[in-house]
Write an enzyme that holds these catalytic residues in place. Structure first.
Site, short mmCIF file in Angstrom:
data_model
loop_
_atom_site.label_atom_id
_atom_site.label_comp_id
_atom_site.label_asym_id
_atom_site.label_seq_id
_atom_site.Cartn_x
_atom_site.Cartn_y
_atom_site.Cartn_z
CE LYS A 141 -4.24 -1.93 1.60
NZ LYS A 141 -5.24 -2.10 2.61
CE LYS A 200 -5.41 -8.26 -1.29
NZ LYS A 200 -5.27 -8.02 0.10
CE LYS A 258 -13.61 -4.33 1.68
NZ LYS A 258 -13.09 -4.18 3.02
P1 TYM Z 1 -10.59 -6.29 4.64
O1 TYM Z 1 -11.67 -5.30 4.98
O2 TYM Z 1 -9.63 -5.93 3.57
O3 TYM Z 1 -11.22 -7.69 4.28
C1 TYM Z 1 -12.21 -8.32 5.06
C2 TYM Z 1 -12.01 -9.83 5.01
O4 TYM Z 1 -12.07 -10.30 3.65
C3 TYM Z 1 -10.94 -11.11 3.36
N1 TYM Z 1 -10.57 -10.94 1.94
C4 TYM Z 1 -10.44 -11.94 1.06
N2 TYM Z 1 -10.60 -13.27 1.18
C5 TYM Z 1 -10.42 -14.03 0.07
N3 TYM Z 1 -10.07 -13.52 -1.15
C6 TYM Z 1 -9.89 -12.19 -1.32
N4 TYM Z 1 -9.58 -11.70 -2.51
C7 TYM Z 1 -10.08 -11.33 -0.18
N5 TYM Z 1 -9.98 -9.99 0.00
C8 TYM Z 1 -10.29 -9.78 1.31
C9 TYM Z 1 -9.84 -10.59 4.28
O5 TYM Z 1 -8.85 -11.56 4.48
C10 TYM Z 1 -10.62 -10.26 5.53
O6 TYM Z 1 -10.77 -11.40 6.35
N6 TYM Z 1 -7.19 -5.57 8.27
C11 TYM Z 1 -8.47 -6.21 7.96
C12 TYM Z 1 -9.61 -5.74 8.84
C13 TYM Z 1 -9.40 -5.92 10.31
C14 TYM Z 1 -9.44 -7.16 11.01
C15 TYM Z 1 -9.26 -6.81 12.37
C16 TYM Z 1 -9.61 -8.49 10.61
C17 TYM Z 1 -9.20 -4.94 11.22
N7 TYM Z 1 -9.12 -5.45 12.47
C18 TYM Z 1 -9.23 -7.79 13.36
C19 TYM Z 1 -9.58 -9.48 11.62
C20 TYM Z 1 -9.39 -9.12 12.96
C21 TYM Z 1 -8.83 -5.86 6.52
O7 TYM Z 1 -8.37 -4.89 5.98
O8 TYM Z 1 -9.79 -6.67 5.97
#
Ligand code: TYM
Length: 326
Positions: free
Chosen positions: A111, A192, A195
């Site tokens: 990022k 991957k 968003k």
């Molecule tokens: P975020 O908001 O980017 O994504 C949310 C969840 O979706 C999963 N994910 C995917 N899984 C499979 N294939 C993909 N292409 C894909 N893109 C996203 C992510 O692995 C995630 O589980 N940092 C985290 C948010 C967060 C968090 C936490 C997660 C903040 N605090 C505490 C767990 C525990 C994030 O940016 O997820």
């Protein structure tokens, strides 16, 4: 009872990767564990943002989570910014994580290379994530593959803190699904699905209509040859479609290939499975979106439940750290 915690950022639109990699597991775990799920709005501040958009995205993401099957009666569903302990505990996490550990996080490297403005928050983001998890005495964190490194760091921070200041935190483990943990972009199967590629042809959004979904699958990049088989190294495009089809229909990617002769059949079958998977989610979302006051009410109940747990943990943290009580 096992405590489960996970979070999702209210940035961009929710896509199929989020659903298959994380949300479906969140829903399933409601029946077997004490589940806490969080819309992590503070994490959305690490990059410049529009305040009105953030407010709207936080509400609409909550509605989409409920539409996907989260039941506020069976889980704790809340917004991170409603529970002050997250930001406060994040400072303690920053002081427990090593600079070198944070510097090694691949998401930060990716990022920071693609953004003009790199905030300090983008760098310390995994410390806030560790606070999110550790405040709830979490045993299990259901996430997609891309979060594995952040959960490893959270474990290291928890163990370091416990050995310095005495048993304080539960050391959590990541729960990553066997299929769908890394859904790839339909146009660039080496990346991957994400968003930040909002609106792009390679990303299936949960709110895409059936025609858009069919079009995106029809245009999905496939590989040379014409055999439908699961081989992520030599056939990344076809293998991604098989993973999606398998995850959407409860089969392994190999089993999903059964009976499919041509790439065109695979694309059509995958599109149909995804349209059917999303149909009830979309219908429920549109009902919920019509009543934002009800969503805010649910979030208030969720925040009260979450605050009670977080405050108790953070009192323990303060006391073990030697911060003077009042
Ligand atoms: P975020 O908001 O980017 O994504 C949310 C969840 O979706 C999963 N994910 C995917 N899984 C499979 N294939 C993909 N292409 C894909 N893109 C996203 C992510 O692995 C995630 O589980 N940092 C985290 C948010 C967060 C968090 C936490 C997660 C903040 N605090 C505490 C767990 C525990 C994030 O940016 O997820």
């Amino acid at each position: 009872m096992t405590r489960v915690f996970s979070g999702i950022k209210p940035t961009g639109s929710v896509h199929l990767g989020n659903l298959l990699g994380a949300l479906r597991n969140w829903v399933a775990m409601q029946d077997e564990a004490d589940t806490v799920y969080c819309v992590v709005d503070l994490h959305a501040l690490t990059v410049p943002h529009d305040p009105e958009e953030l407010r709207a995205a936080t509400l609409s993401l909550t509605q989409l989570l409920v539409a996907s099957g989260l039941d506020p009666e069976r889980c704790t569903l809340f917004v991170q910014g409603h529970v002050r302990e997250h930001a406060e505990c994040a400072w303690v996490m920053e002081c427990t994580a090593a600079f070198g550990e944070l510097r090694r996080m691949t998401q930060f490297k990716d990022k920071s290379e693609s953004n003009d403005f790199v905030s300090g928050g983008l760098f310390t983001y995994p410390a806030l994530q560790a606070a999110d998890i550790l405040l709830y005495d979490t045993d299990q964190v259901p996430v997609g593959e891309d979060q594995r490194q952040h959960i490893e760091l959270t474990r290291d921070i928890a163990m370091r803190f416990n050995s310095r200041y005495g048993e304080t935190f539960v050391v959590p483990e990541a729960i990553i699904p066997p299929t769908g943990a890394r859904v790839m972009d339909l146009q660039h199967p080496e990346n991957k699905m994400s968003k930040s590629d909002d609106g792009a042809q390679g990303t299936i959004l949960l709110l895409d209509d059936p025609a858009a979904i069919e079009k995106k699958f029809k245009r999905a990049v496939t590989d040379s040859g014409n055999e439908v088989c699961y081989d992520p190294v030599d056939k990344p495009g076809v293998s991604n479609l098989l993973s999606i089809l398998g995850a959407a229909t409860g089969r392994s990617p190999e089993a999903a290939a059964d009976g499919l002769e041509r790439y065109g059949d695979l694309k059509a079958a995958t599109a149909e499975a995804v349209v059917e998977l999303l149909r009830p989610v979309q219908a429920r979302y549109h009902e919920l979106a019509a009543d934002p006051a009800e969503t805010s009410r649910l979030l208030e109940i969720g925040a009260d439940k979450a605050r009670e747990v977080a405050a108790a943990t953070f009192d323990r943290v303060r006391s073990n750290l030697g911060l003077l009580g009042r």
